[in-house]
Design an enzyme around this catalytic site. Structure first.
Site, PDB file in Angstrom:
ATOM      1  N   SER A  14     -11.083  -5.716  -3.427  1.00  0.00           N
ATOM      2  CA  SER A  14     -11.292  -4.780  -2.314  1.00  0.00           C
ATOM      3  C   SER A  14     -10.165  -3.753  -2.252  1.00  0.00           C
ATOM      4  O   SER A  14      -9.083  -3.946  -2.818  1.00  0.00           O
ATOM      5  CB  SER A  14     -11.328  -5.596  -1.009  1.00  0.00           C
ATOM      6  OG  SER A  14     -11.550  -4.760   0.096  1.00  0.00           O
ATOM      7  N   ILE A  16      -7.168  -1.386  -1.810  1.00  0.00           N
ATOM      8  CA  ILE A  16      -6.075  -0.849  -2.632  1.00  0.00           C
ATOM      9  C   ILE A  16      -6.000  -1.547  -3.995  1.00  0.00           C
ATOM     10  O   ILE A  16      -5.767  -0.911  -5.027  1.00  0.00           O
ATOM     11  CB  ILE A  16      -4.732  -0.990  -1.862  1.00  0.00           C
ATOM     12  CG1 ILE A  16      -4.776  -0.141  -0.581  1.00  0.00           C
ATOM     13  CG2 ILE A  16      -3.562  -0.572  -2.740  1.00  0.00           C
ATOM     14  CD1 ILE A  16      -3.622  -0.405   0.393  1.00  0.00           C
ATOM     15  N   SER A 116       4.400  -2.764   3.839  1.00  0.00           N
ATOM     16  CA  SER A 116       3.719  -1.947   4.852  1.00  0.00           C
ATOM     17  C   SER A 116       4.747  -1.305   5.772  1.00  0.00           C
ATOM     18  O   SER A 116       5.849  -1.838   5.956  1.00  0.00           O
ATOM     19  CB  SER A 116       2.802  -2.835   5.698  1.00  0.00           C
ATOM     20  OG  SER A 116       2.300  -2.114   6.804  1.00  0.00           O
ATOM     21  N   TYR A 156       1.562 -10.440  11.008  1.00  0.00           N
ATOM     22  CA  TYR A 156       1.518  -9.409   9.960  1.00  0.00           C
ATOM     23  C   TYR A 156       2.859  -8.690   9.791  1.00  0.00           C
ATOM     24  O   TYR A 156       3.404  -8.658   8.680  1.00  0.00           O
ATOM     25  CB  TYR A 156       0.384  -8.422  10.241  1.00  0.00           C
ATOM     26  CG  TYR A 156       0.194  -7.436   9.116  1.00  0.00           C
ATOM     27  CD1 TYR A 156      -0.393  -7.825   7.914  1.00  0.00           C
ATOM     28  CD2 TYR A 156       0.628  -6.121   9.243  1.00  0.00           C
ATOM     29  CE1 TYR A 156      -0.545  -6.924   6.866  1.00  0.00           C
ATOM     30  CE2 TYR A 156       0.472  -5.219   8.200  1.00  0.00           C
ATOM     31  CZ  TYR A 156      -0.112  -5.620   7.020  1.00  0.00           C
ATOM     32  OH  TYR A 156      -0.260  -4.728   5.976  1.00  0.00           O
TER      33      TYR A 156
HETATM   34  N1  LIG Z   1      -5.216  -0.864   4.608  1.00  0.00           N
HETATM   35  C1  LIG Z   1      -4.106  -0.642   5.294  1.00  0.00           C
HETATM   36  O1  LIG Z   1      -4.103   0.029   6.336  1.00  0.00           O
HETATM   37  C2  LIG Z   1      -2.796  -1.198   4.781  1.00  0.00           C
HETATM   38  C3  LIG Z   1      -1.611  -0.653   5.287  1.00  0.00           C
HETATM   39  C4  LIG Z   1      -0.400  -1.158   4.846  1.00  0.00           C
HETATM   40  C5  LIG Z   1      -0.376  -2.174   3.908  1.00  0.00           C
HETATM   41  N2  LIG Z   1      -1.553  -2.681   3.440  1.00  0.00           N
HETATM   42  C6  LIG Z   1      -1.469  -3.780   2.466  1.00  0.00           C
HETATM   43  O2  LIG Z   1      -2.188  -3.445   1.309  1.00  0.00           O
HETATM   44  C7  LIG Z   1      -2.615  -4.641   0.662  1.00  0.00           C
HETATM   45  C8  LIG Z   1      -4.077  -4.475   0.280  1.00  0.00           C
HETATM   46  O3  LIG Z   1      -4.833  -4.344   1.471  1.00  0.00           O
HETATM   47  P1  LIG Z   1      -6.224  -3.566   1.509  1.00  0.00           P
HETATM   48  O4  LIG Z   1      -6.072  -2.504   2.503  1.00  0.00           O
HETATM   49  O5  LIG Z   1      -6.683  -3.259   0.149  1.00  0.00           O
HETATM   50  O6  LIG Z   1      -7.113  -4.736   2.204  1.00  0.00           O
HETATM   51  P2  LIG Z   1      -8.462  -5.427   1.760  1.00  0.00           P
HETATM   52  O7  LIG Z   1      -8.787  -6.397   2.830  1.00  0.00           O
HETATM   53  O8  LIG Z   1      -9.453  -4.391   1.393  1.00  0.00           O
HETATM   54  O9  LIG Z   1      -8.057  -6.233   0.416  1.00  0.00           O
HETATM   55  C9  LIG Z   1      -7.252  -7.382   0.434  1.00  0.00           C
HETATM   56  C10 LIG Z   1      -7.676  -8.276  -0.723  1.00  0.00           C
HETATM   57  O10 LIG Z   1      -6.810  -9.434  -0.731  1.00  0.00           O
HETATM   58  C11 LIG Z   1      -7.609 -10.552  -1.071  1.00  0.00           C
HETATM   59  N3  LIG Z   1      -7.022 -11.811  -0.614  1.00  0.00           N
HETATM   60  C12 LIG Z   1      -6.821 -12.180   0.685  1.00  0.00           C
HETATM   61  N4  LIG Z   1      -6.376 -13.446   0.729  1.00  0.00           N
HETATM   62  C13 LIG Z   1      -6.289 -13.879  -0.557  1.00  0.00           C
HETATM   63  C14 LIG Z   1      -5.910 -15.119  -1.158  1.00  0.00           C
HETATM   64  N5  LIG Z   1      -5.576 -16.184  -0.418  1.00  0.00           N
HETATM   65  N6  LIG Z   1      -5.916 -15.220  -2.499  1.00  0.00           N
HETATM   66  C15 LIG Z   1      -6.315 -14.158  -3.272  1.00  0.00           C
HETATM   67  N7  LIG Z   1      -6.700 -12.984  -2.757  1.00  0.00           N
HETATM   68  C16 LIG Z   1      -6.696 -12.842  -1.419  1.00  0.00           C
HETATM   69  C17 LIG Z   1      -8.931 -10.283  -0.349  1.00  0.00           C
HETATM   70  O11 LIG Z   1      -9.986 -11.098  -0.830  1.00  0.00           O
HETATM   71  C18 LIG Z   1      -9.121  -8.797  -0.569  1.00  0.00           C
HETATM   72  O12 LIG Z   1      -9.873  -8.535  -1.738  1.00  0.00           O
HETATM   73  C19 LIG Z   1      -2.338  -5.784   1.649  1.00  0.00           C
HETATM   74  O13 LIG Z   1      -1.159  -6.464   1.237  1.00  0.00           O
HETATM   75  C20 LIG Z   1      -2.119  -5.072   2.952  1.00  0.00           C
HETATM   76  O14 LIG Z   1      -1.266  -5.777   3.821  1.00  0.00           O
HETATM   77  C21 LIG Z   1      -2.762  -2.208   3.828  1.00  0.00           C
END
Ligand SMILES: NC(=O)c1ccc[n+]([C@@H]2O[C@H](COP(=O)([O-])OP(=O)(O)OC[C@H]3O[C@@H](n4cnc5c(N)ncnc54)[C@H](O)[C@@H]3O)[C@@H](O)[C@H]2O)c1
Length: 261
Positions: A14, A16, A116, A156
């Protein structure tokens, strides 16, 4: 910069992680995606595994090739499942995977942690972060939560504070440094992915909207992936222990407010 390199990307199903894997593939890298969920699209090589516990991580590592160039730690939880699970995936699991991958990482390889802007408070909460990052291995996270009275609502930001502190610490730890392995972080602001809806529930609409208003729009996965891959590449060979805010200027704007300039 990435042609012929082997890059592990966690969270590949999913947001990023998916975009990072896609871009790395377009740049000629061999990508091994890792996630607890199956990716919908085409990931050339995929390992299904759970990063929330030591057994899941050992199962993933056992399937990895013997030579890897970079690890992008992208998988993460929003905090909506509580503090123990969030710390397990976002920090202790990430650190366990990173340490376990070191023997397979080539000399001069790279680890990139997706932190983040939510981890901004690591300085203000330094003593807590030092204590919690000082606990080695994959600990009994539920026990830590009880012992330190950690609350679900801080899950978080706390997880990302620990990750930012550990990124700086790991960069000069012998385990990584002795083999020239760089450890850096990318810190996005709000990014339009499925997790953003959960952040709105956990952090509140006001916080998310105010962050977006400061910089004019939310980021996209395509804004973040190139920063991750730059730090994973040899183009960043003299960058170590750094945090790269990738947020349209959000952290700079918060600094200006907090520090009064
Ligand atoms: N989207 C935002 O606003 C944002 C902002 C700052 C930081 N982030 C960080 O970016 C990173 C990616 O987030 P995203 O926005 O793509 O979110 P997302 O929910 O689209 O993707 C997260 C992915 O992590 C996987 N995941 C979760 N738990 C897991 C586990 N136990 N084992 C293996 N995989 C697991 C999920 O299945 C998912 O595919 C995260 O670390 C998030 O904290 C996101």
């Amino acid at each position: 910069m990435l042609f012929g390199k082997t890059i592990l990307v966690t969270g590949v199903a999913s947001g990023i992680g998916a975009r990072t894997a896609e871009l790395a593939g377009q740049m000629g890298a061999d990508v091994i995606g890792i996630d607890v969920r199956e990716p919908a699209g085409n990931t050339a090589s995929f390992i299904k595994g759970d990063l929330s516990n030591a057994a899941g991580i050992a199962g993933i590592v056992a399937q990895l090739p013997i030579r890897i160039d970079a690890l992008a730690n992208v998988a993460g939880l929003s905090g909506n499942t509580g503090v123990a699970s969030t710390l397990s995936v976002n920090f202790y699991g990430l650190r366990t995977l990173s340490e376990a991958v070191v023997p397979r990482l080539r000399e001069g390889g790279a680890i990139v942690n997706v932190a983040s802007i939510a981890g901004y408070g690591w300085r203000a909460n330094l003593e807590r972060a030092k204590t919690l990052t000082g606990i080695e291995g994959f600990p009994d996270v539920a026990g830590i939560v009880a012992q330190h009275g950690l609350k679900d609502e801080e899950a978080y930001p706390l997880s990302k504070e620990l990750l930012l502190l550990w990124t700086m610490y790991a960069a000069h730890q012998p385990l990584f440094r002795d083999r020239g392995i760089r450890v850096n972080a990318v810190s996005p602001g709000p990014v339009e992915t499925p997790i953003l809806k959960q952040f709105r529930a956990v952090l509140g609409d006001a916080r998310v909207d105010s962050d977006i208003t400061r910089v004019g729009r939310a980021g996209t996965s395509a804004d973040i992936a190139p920063a991750i891959l730059f730090l994973a590449s040899d183009g960043a060979r003299w960058i170590n222990g750094a945090n790269l805010p990738t947020d349209g200027g959000l952290e700079a704007s918060i600094n200006a407010e907090v520090l009064g300039f």
